[in-house]
Enzyme design. Structure first.
Site, PDB file in Angstrom:
ATOM      1  CG  HIS A 161      78.325  43.297  36.154  1.00 17.04           C
ATOM      2  ND1 HIS A 161      77.800  43.281  37.420  1.00 17.04           N
ATOM      3  CD2 HIS A 161      77.289  43.615  35.323  1.00 17.04           C
ATOM      4  CE1 HIS A 161      76.514  43.588  37.371  1.00 17.04           C
ATOM      5  NE2 HIS A 161      76.176  43.796  36.107  1.00 17.04           N
ATOM      6  CD  GLU A 162      77.551  44.118  31.504  1.00 19.74           C
ATOM      7  OE1 GLU A 162      76.611  43.386  31.122  1.00 19.74           O
ATOM      8  OE2 GLU A 162      77.375  45.123  32.225  1.00 19.74           O
TER       9      GLU A 162
ATOM     10  CG  HIS B 266      74.398  40.244  33.130  1.00 21.17           C
ATOM     11  ND1 HIS B 266      73.541  39.929  34.159  1.00 21.17           N
ATOM     12  CD2 HIS B 266      74.821  41.525  33.373  1.00 21.17           C
ATOM     13  CE1 HIS B 266      73.451  40.957  34.985  1.00 21.17           C
ATOM     14  NE2 HIS B 266      74.221  41.935  34.532  1.00 21.17           N
TER      15      HIS B 266
END
Length: 379
Positions: A33-34, A37
């Protein structure tokens, strides 16, 4: 003493049997997920100050050549990417930090970027969660294929919704609520989340087609990991003789296509569950938090690594969906602010963002408290 030591540190003990699988599952999902980003932010030209797995005190870390601090922190229940500009919780620039930025830092700061870059960077986190799920499913389908059963009724349970509706052994499902049926799993997938809904079924009976309407009812069952679950059923049973199980093998391309379709089914079922839960039509005990995830990770690990990886896939898509809900401080809340900004041509006022953020933050805390209560005391 040796028995105590073995029970704690043995493969079936708390540390290796539950905690390690739990940390593996959560770390993979959070990291992906990170990383979404981070990678998209970097592609958009945004500077990154820190990439963290976990919160709180740093346990270990290093600085890369771009000056980004990569670190592992003590509380492993999440993570974050900190972009240049030191955004606060509402993703609004911190005036004290902005004033101290150099001209070069201002050029790569998050808040100075066009709204489409900020939105794309925020959306990338959940998107990467979906991509991870698709990748896992594609590998599993490519390696193992999938066993399916013909969508034919072998037995109708007495006094079940199917019996009341008039189902008969030998009926072949053609459509359920308008959706085309290709195997018995399709029927289970559609019915399992529709307790209390009157569903039309189109079946082939001999040389004619018959439309029947049945209302699924909840049934307590065990899932593949041995957890107690409640799913909706109509009371029809398949069998080896009638279902004629067969293995479908997939090429790399077809495995990806099937993985996308399966991921979409998971998204649909999750969205359906959440919408029904909000109006009180789902059992609250079906929602769990970290304690239940840890328990499931331990059970999955005991069954084999492929089960643990499948749990990663399911948790990943769930995290992706939750993060897209339009509630600050979730990613979906930020995307909602950016959508308003794109329409109005200017950012939402910091005062309004702060007010909405407080409400959203309380909702998120309330939800976290709810699932923790379910884990420990409620169910």
């Amino acid at each position: 003493m040796s028995d105590v030591f073995s029970s704690v540190f043995g493969l079936e003990g708390i540390l290796l049997g539950t905690l390690v699988p739990f940390l593996f599952v959560l770390t993979v999902v959070v990291f992906v997920h990170e990383m979404g980003h981070y990678l998209v932010g970097r592609w958009c030209g945004i500077g990154v100050q820190a990439f963290s797995i976990g919160f709180g005190p740093e346990l270990i870390g290093f600085n890369d050549r771009r000056g980004t601090r990569w670190k592992l922190c003590a509380v492993p229940l999440g993570g974050y990417v900190k972009f240049v500009g030191d955004m606060n919780a509402t993703s609004a620039p911190d005036p004290s930090q902005v004033a101290s930025l150099s001209e070069e830092e201002r050029r790569v700061a998050f808040h100075t970027q066009p709204v489409w870059k900020r939105a794309l960077t925020v959306f990338a986190g959940p998107a990467f969660n979906f991509i991870l799920t698709i990748a896992v499913f594609a590998v599993m389908f490519g390696l193992y294929g999938r066993y399916v059963l013909e969508p034919v009724v072998a037995e109708v349970r007495p006094n079940s919704p199917a019996a009341v509706a008039g189902f008969q052994p030998g009926d072949r499902f053609l459509r359920v609520d308008g959706a085309k049926i290709t195997n018995f799993g399709d029927v289970q997938r559609i019915v399992s989340g529709r307790a209390g809904d009157a569903i039309p079924f189109l079946v082939a009976r001999g040389d004619r087609e018959v439309t029947l309407t049945a209302t699924p009812e909840l049934s307590a069952q065990k899932d593949a990991l041995g957890n107690d679950v409640k799913i909706a059923v109509i009371g029809v049973v398949n069998s080896q003789e009638v279902g004629q199980p067969r293995l479908i093998e997939y090429s790399p391309a077809s495995a990806v296509t099937e993985a996308v379709r399966e991921t979409w089914h998971v998204v649909e079922r999750t969205g359906q569950f959440l919408s029904r839960f909000v109006v009180g039509r789902e059992d609250r005990c079906q929602l769990g938090g970290p304690v239940r995830i840890a328990d499931m990770a331990g059970k999955a690990a005991a069954l084999g690594f492929e089960w643990l990886v499948q749990l990663v896939a399911l948790l990943s898509v769930g995290i992706g969906i939750l993060n897209l809900l339009p509630i600050p401080p979730l990613d979906g809340g930020h995307l909602a602010f950016y959508a308003v900004e794109a329409v109005k041509g200017r950012p939402v006022s910091e005062r309004a963002m702060e007010a909405v953020y407080r409400v959203g933050f309380m909702l998120v805390l309330g939800f976290m408290g709810f699932v923790f209560w379910n884990d420990l005391f409620g169910c």
